[in-house]
Write a protein that holds these residues in place. Structure first.
Motif, PDB file in Angstrom:
ATOM      1  N   LEU A  19      -9.662   4.770  -2.215  1.00 13.96           N
ATOM      2  CA  LEU A  19     -10.000   3.608  -3.021  1.00 13.96           C
ATOM      3  C   LEU A  19      -9.175   2.395  -2.610  1.00 13.96           C
ATOM      4  N   VAL A  20      -7.895   2.605  -2.319  1.00 14.76           N
ATOM      5  CA  VAL A  20      -7.038   1.501  -1.871  1.00 14.76           C
ATOM      6  C   VAL A  20      -7.507   0.972  -0.527  1.00 14.76           C
ATOM      7  N   TRP A  21      -7.917   1.880   0.347  1.00 10.36           N
ATOM      8  CA  TRP A  21      -8.387   1.467   1.673  1.00 10.36           C
ATOM      9  C   TRP A  21      -9.710   0.716   1.590  1.00 10.36           C
ATOM     10  N   MET A  56       0.824  -1.205   0.000  1.00 15.50           N
ATOM     11  CA  MET A  56       0.000   0.000   0.000  1.00 15.50           C
ATOM     12  C   MET A  56       0.861   1.259   0.000  1.00 15.50           C
ATOM     13  N   LEU A  57       1.954   1.231   0.781  1.00 13.28           N
ATOM     14  CA  LEU A  57       2.842   2.393   0.835  1.00 13.28           C
ATOM     15  C   LEU A  57       3.484   2.655  -0.521  1.00 13.28           C
ATOM     16  N   ALA A  58       3.859   1.561  -1.238  1.00 10.90           N
ATOM     17  CA  ALA A  58       4.451   1.726  -2.565  1.00 10.90           C
ATOM     18  C   ALA A  58       3.448   2.351  -3.530  1.00 10.90           C
ATOM     19  N   TYR A  59       2.198   1.915  -3.426  1.00  7.64           N
ATOM     20  CA  TYR A  59       1.139   2.456  -4.283  1.00  7.64           C
ATOM     21  C   TYR A  59       0.962   3.946  -4.025  1.00  7.64           C
ATOM     22  N   ILE A  60       0.872   4.328  -2.737  1.00 11.24           N
ATOM     23  CA  ILE A  60       0.695   5.735  -2.388  1.00 11.24           C
ATOM     24  C   ILE A  60       1.919   6.551  -2.796  1.00 11.24           C
ATOM     25  N   GLY A  61       3.119   5.952  -2.656  1.00 10.51           N
ATOM     26  CA  GLY A  61       4.341   6.645  -3.053  1.00 10.51           C
ATOM     27  C   GLY A  61       4.353   6.970  -4.538  1.00 10.51           C
ATOM     28  N   ARG A  62       3.940   6.002  -5.361  1.00 11.06           N
ATOM     29  CA  ARG A  62       3.891   6.258  -6.811  1.00 11.06           C
ATOM     30  C   ARG A  62       2.893   7.362  -7.138  1.00 11.06           C
ATOM     31  N   ARG A  63       1.749   7.328  -6.454  1.00 16.17           N
ATOM     32  CA  ARG A  63       0.746   8.360  -6.679  1.00 16.17           C
ATOM     33  C   ARG A  63       1.253   9.733  -6.224  1.00 16.17           C
ATOM     34  N   ALA A  64       2.011   9.766  -5.133  1.00 11.29           N
ATOM     35  CA  ALA A  64       2.547  11.034  -4.631  1.00 11.29           C
ATOM     36  C   ALA A  64       3.565  11.617  -5.608  1.00 11.29           C
ATOM     37  N   LEU A  65       4.420  10.776  -6.186  1.00 11.72           N
ATOM     38  CA  LEU A  65       5.393  11.251  -7.176  1.00 11.72           C
ATOM     39  C   LEU A  65       4.675  11.798  -8.416  1.00 11.72           C
ATOM     40  N   ILE A  86      -7.343  -3.173  -5.629  1.00  9.73           N
ATOM     41  CA  ILE A  86      -6.633  -2.144  -6.402  1.00  9.73           C
ATOM     42  C   ILE A  86      -5.134  -2.259  -6.183  1.00  9.73           C
ATOM     43  N   ARG A  87      -4.718  -2.560  -4.950  1.00  8.30           N
ATOM     44  CA  ARG A  87      -3.292  -2.740  -4.657  1.00  8.30           C
ATOM     45  C   ARG A  87      -2.729  -3.936  -5.404  1.00  8.30           C
TER      46      ARG A  87
END
Length: 310
Positions: free
Chosen positions: A298-300, A1-10, A305-306
């Protein structure tokens, strides 16, 4: 999940940079510049601006340089939290915006929360009681206003007072009407989205199976169908939040709210590129924040999705 959020943040950081380029370019589209607008304003007041004074103003604000040079100078200031000098107000942009920026955020967030608080339960009820009298009444509630303070976000005696619990309470008392005006249009749309999504889920076999096992109706509805129906509902935050913020510009002018809306109008008329560019950039950043928040929700809500991202 953190990797997913990290990509979205970048991706969000890159999007903000692209928005900064577009917002600065849009401000430069009208013919002329701030000095041209200033000369016309002074002429309407019976004053004449000499060619030498006009040239000095253009040199002072760097208006004679190519647009990309002006943009790079502005961005050097932006990355350190300095958005330049407002040409119209002759003060730093951060001072001109002041509390207006945070008041805009407060109004937008209050409107978004109101939209969800009204749309989610009304949408669920309308789906469960489809075509009933309660369905029509509940949907109609999304279009109803109630009595509250109208005009501004503060009482006259609190308008310029320093921040305190009393001023915060005064803001809370004046907030419902702007939040309702901005949120109700979105509420009606969100009710229809939630209602349609939940109706689709309630017709699926797993709901019938859950009922056959003797589960209570409340648990059958809330445990899985509502959660699955929230996916498209949550994805709308990406455009709902900036829609509310951009809509607040007109509402601010009509209700006399001390937000960035009236400032943006004046800055565009005066071609104050640093002030207008900062406000337009802020609206764009709100879009990015709304989209990022939507992705996280959405991930939560749906772990699938993850898995699709890996």
């Amino acid at each position: 999940m953190l990797a997913y959020i990290g990509r979205r943040a970048l991706l969000a950081v890159f999007t903000v940079w692209a928005i900064s380029v577009l917002s600065f370019a849009i401000i430069q589209l009208p013919p002329g510049d701030y000095v041209t607008s200033y000369i016309a304003q002074m002429a309407s007041m019976g004053s004449v601006v000499s060619d030498e004074e006009a040239q000095n103003l253009r040199i002072q604000y760097g208006l004679g340089q190519p647009i990309y040079i002006q943009y790079l100078k502005w961005m050097k200031l932006v990355v350190v939290g300095n958005f330049g000098m407002s040409m119209e107000w002759r003060r730093p942009v951060t001072e001109v915006i002041g509390d207006r920026l945070w008041l805009t955020v407060v109004v937008a967030v209050a409107s978004l929360i109101l939209t969800w608080v009204l749309a989610l339960p009304i949408g669920i009820f309308s789906a469960v009681r489809q075509y009933s009298a309660g369905d029509y009444v509940a949907t109609f509630i999304g279009f109803i206003l109630f009595n509250a303070h109208v005009g501004g976000l503060f009482s006259p005696d609190m308008q310029d007072a320093p921040w305190s619990l009393a001023r915060a309470w005064d803001l809370a008392k004046h907030l419902p009407i702007p939040a309702l005006i901005l949120g109700l249009a979105g509420t009606a749309q969100q009710i229809r989205i939630m209602r349609a999504n939940l109706l689709d889920e309630l017709r699926k076999p797993y709901v019938v199976t859950a009922r056959s096992k003797g589960l209570s109706e409340l648990r059958v509805i809330l445990k899985y169908p509502v959660r699955m129906a929230l996916n498209p509902f949550a994805s709308t935050i990406g455009y709902t939040l900036p829609y509310i913020v951009s809509g607040s510009i007109i509402v601010s002018l009509v209700l006399g709210l001390p937000t960035v809306g009236p400032l943006l109008l004046k800055a565009l008329i005066a071609q104050d590129m640093f002030l207008a560019g900062t406000i337009v950039l802020f609206l764009g950043v709100m879009t990015v924040i709304g989209t990022l928040l939507s992705d996280v929700l959405l991930v939560w809500i749906d772990p699938r999705i993850r898995l699709e991202e890996t």
